[in-house]
Design an enzyme around this catalytic site. Structure first.
Site: not given
Length: 818
Positions: A334-336, A430
């Protein structure tokens, strides 16, 4: 119906000081002896990190947009189990919610749902009487919201605050306290807001200072009175065990943590554990490999862009992740995590599991999103829908793969991939942050995929082999690891800088006590030693236990209870790992960063046993007592190994005199008193845990000489002699440290132990051995590599001989890597 005292800390807008006041209140109430539960309105991860540090419990979020309004009270009650009071920090302005949502997901919305009174924090630095108009408007805007008190923040003077107080009298809302301008208690920021607590050096000390200021300037009794006025709550507390079904096989889920990956919701781990998984935190900045037998990987949020060079430098972890993902290990990023798995981040090489490049962007992306699964994948079935949020200042190109992870508001985003060619997606990456408490099916699906995966094998790195020593034909011991001891470095003719036992002669009174003990003809009786130790630390006798050195103490603790999640903080003496392994347990390691400073937030919240040294072997770092106290929380036992504290003048930062529930302190006489053959140590602390250890201890395990030494070394004469020796060690250590630095060797600063940890360079230890000097290898301590060596403090003349030999090694061309 349950009565939970609770209060919401809100403000007219962002920047008024909600986090300062909320965190300070949490810490101040905890210092009063209350169990405090910290919560945050909205999706923010950073503030809950500070809440966790202040309360000693996981910080939790209350966000109706992510989990649904119906889950707010259950999540509040579940998170506040066992707490005396809950403090809820708001988000933005009191009435600001999701754009276009008419205040949905605002602080006021959450306060209304959970039935909590509100304390308003107002920055008065640029106004005086006008503040009353603002407060009056906030209080009357929605009659369902009860503003029960005001805290005035950033006051310029007493006169200024008095003017505001007078104006507020007509509103009928009491002023609970006034805080002045004090930049020293403001956490630093960066492009996404505050710097996370896990990255903030000295965060524990900042919060301790803030707690003192809040306790002095805010009426805590009045705050508690307001919190107690909240009505009773209905409904069952949230329980992860009711949301998911356990899978078979107890798959290990490697969960990224540390400074670069500090963002994830506490409920994520709880759901995975309830689903039968074993969650093990690893640090992509520090760890060489994934946890043993990993079957799933979770890479949450954080700031990889702030640590890109460090992540790139850890090639072993990049390789381990690359291999695991290519082999089909189910992975959620997720993200990072998405950025980390790209080919590069702002030009710095990353894992490369995703065919995309990540870069910093000029604008911040911050928004709630509605996500739809475009096809079956790791977190959902095709067409399933969930709420999430984006929070980043980077961009990924291309933004989506051939099979996107989600349709976000109708547009494809992220990557759902099958890198192993197994016919199903095993990689989901994502930008979307999701709160699995609102969507437990995601946790269930991920756990099931992990249970079906093949466990990873340890990655073998050529660089980990002792090639330097082999090339030079130098002595090395193959297979050395956690079982290695400094004595193994010694050999005929070698000058000992490897073993931490002091080489000064024992005092005559100690030799006499040892000799008398050998004349006894009865079995050892620990009563006299136990009484002496109790008197030494001003404790009841049931709070102390003599042991056969620290080794037996660790063995007793390992077997005292059915530990579920033991954690050892490394680099650290390796005996705790051996004791836990002998008890059938596999401890998790929290490996500290390059400065070896301890941040309690890095310790998994579910850890029920935490072991840490102070000062720590082999780093010599002396952790502040306040930092160690922050590790203590309900349901957890914290063990502080103070084997070297008697080498610290004044025994500063010791916790042996502090009676804290859940705390044990270990002591050893071996080093200062030069009695390695007499295994003499003891446990002091929580009487319930001491009693559990007593039940594990065999009869007469502590010898008569050890008991005699324990009694003798508690006398005023002994304590004066220990202090004199500690001062001598300080002086001699300075000679060693200065000499090493003059040779260009990096030394871990601030050692308070009778040794230093030095980055002498790979192969240097072996070369010194050839010249007749034994130093302790560092690579058997988790978190260190062969370039490190632990060097014992000796008298100045012997130290200079070592330094001369080291200078010769340098002259012969063996490079220093420090």
């Amino acid at each position: 119906m349950t009565h939970l005292p609770r209060v919401v800390i809100a403000a007219p807008a962002s920047g008024h000081g909600k986090t300062t006041v909320a965190t300070g209140l949490m810490a101040a109430l905890r210092q009063r002896g209350l169990a405090v539960s910290g919560h945050k309105v909205g999706p923010d991860y950073i503030d809950p990190g500070y809440h966790a540090l202040a309360t000693g419990r996981p910080g939790r979020n209350l966000d109706p947009q992510l989990v649904g309004e119906e889950r707010l009270v259950p999540l509040l009650r579940g998170g506040a189990r066992g707490a005396d009071v809950a403090v809820v920090e708001g988000v933005m302005g009191l009435y600001d919610g999701a754009i276009g949502g008419q205040g949905y997901a605002s602080t006021a919305h959450v306060a209304r749902v959970i039935g909590a009174p509100v304390v308003l924090v107002v920055d008065i630095s640029h106004a005086s009487r006008s503040i009353a108009a603002v407060v009056h408007g906030m209080a009357t805007f929605d009659p369902a919201i009860r503003i029960s008190g005001v805290v005035l923040n950033k006051s310029g003077s007493e006169r200024h605050a008095g003017e505001v107080r007078d104006a507020l009298q007509d509103t009928g809302i009491p002023v609970l306290g006034v805080l002045g301008r004090d930049d020293g208690i403001v956490a630093p920021g960066r492009h996404l807001g505050l710097v996370p607590a896990v990255e903030q050096h000295g965060a524990a000390q900042v919060i301790e200072r803030l707690a003192a200021q809040v306790a002095e300037r805010i009426d805590l009794d009045h705050v508690l009175e307001i919190a107690s006025s909240a009505s009773a709550l209905d409904g069952e507390p949230w329980d992860a065990g009711r949301e998911v079904e356990p899978v078979l096989g107890s798959p290990v889920i490697a969960v990224a943590g540390g400074r670069a990956f500090s963002f994830r919701y506490a409920e994520t781990d709880e759901l995975l554990r309830a689903a039968g998984c074993v969650t093990v935190e690893f640090d992509p900045l520090q760890d060489d490999d994934l946890p043993a037998r990993t079957q799933g990987i979770y890479l949450g949020g954080g700031f990889p862009e702030a640590h890109a060079s460090g992540l790139a430098a850890n090639g072993r972890m990049l390789d381990a992740l690359r291999r695991a993902i290519a082999a089909g290990t189910p992975t959620v990023a997720e993200c990072a995590g998405l950025l980390y798995l790209c080919r590069s981040l702002d030009g710095t090489p990353m894992v490369g599991a995703i065919p995309a490049e990540a870069r910093m962007a000029p604008r911040l992306t911050l928004s709630y999103r509605t996500a739809i699964a475009p096809a079956d994948h790791l977190l959902g079935l095709a067409g399933s829908r969930l709420a999430g949020h984006e929070f980043h200042r980077t961009t990924v190109s291309p933004v989506a793969g051939d099979a996107p992870a989600w349709l976000l508001d109708g547009r494809p985003e992220g990557y759902s991939m099958d890198p192993a060619g197994v016919g199903r997606e095993t990689l989901h990456a994502s930008y979307l942050h999701t709160h699995w408490a609102g969507h437990p099916a995601a946790a269930q699906r991920f756990a099931a995929s992990a249970a079906a995966a093949v466990p990873t094998s340890p990655t073998v790195h050529a660089a980990s082999l002792p090639e330097a020593g082999k090339r030079r034909g130098l002595h090395d011991r193959p297979g050395a690891g956690l079982e290695f001891h400094g004595d193994q470095e010694l050999g005929p003719g070698l000058i000992d800088f490897a073993v931490n036992v002091q080489q000064a002669p024992r005092p005559a009174w100690l030799d006499a006590a040892l000799e008398r003990s050998l004349a006894a003809t009865s079995y050892p009786d620990a009563a006299q030693a136990r009484d002496a130790l109790a008197a030494r630390h001003l404790r009841p006798v049931e709070q102390v236990l003599p042991t056969a050195g620290a080794a037996e103490a660790f063995t007793l603790i390992a077997r005292a209870r059915a530990w579920q999640r033991p954690v050892v903080i490394h680099p650290q003496f390796t005996e705790p790992d051996r004791a836990l392994a002998a008890a059938g347990l596999t401890p998790e390691h929290v490996v500290l960063g390059p400065d070896f400073e301890l941040d309690p937030v890095r310790v998994p919240t579910a850890a029920d046993l935490v072991i840490v040294g102070n000062p720590t072997n082999p780093t010599g770092v002396l952790h502040p007592a306040a930092t160690l106290r922050a590790l203590v929380r309900p349901g957890r036992v914290v063990v502080v190994d103070e084997a070297f504290i008697d080498a610290v003048p004044g025994e500063r930062e010791s916790l042996a005199a502090q009676q804290i529930s859940g705390l044990l302190v270990l002591r050893s006489l071996t080093k200062t008193w030069s009695i390695p053959g007499v295994r003499a140590g003891y446990i002091v602390g929580d009487p319930e845990i001491v009693a559990d250890c007593v039940r594990q201890q065999p009869p007469w395990s502590v010898s008569a000489p050890a008991l005699a030494a324990l009694a003798a070394c508690t006398s005023p004469e002994a304590r004066a002699e220990a202090e004199r020796r500690a001062v001598e060690i300080d002086t001699s250590r300075t000679v060693l440290e200065r000499g090493l630095r003059d040779l260009g060797v990096r030394v871990v600063p601030g050692s308070a132990a009778p040794f230093v940890l030095a980055q002498v360079g790979s192969g240097v230890r072996e070369a010194l051995r050839d010249k007749g000097f034994a130093v302790r290898r560092g690579d058997t301590f988790p978190g260190l590599d062969p370039a490190w060596a632990r060097i014992a403090v000796r008298d100045s003349a012997t130290t200079r001989r070592l330094l001369h030999a080291l200078a010769e090694v340098h002259a012969e061309g063996l490079a220093v890597t420090g």
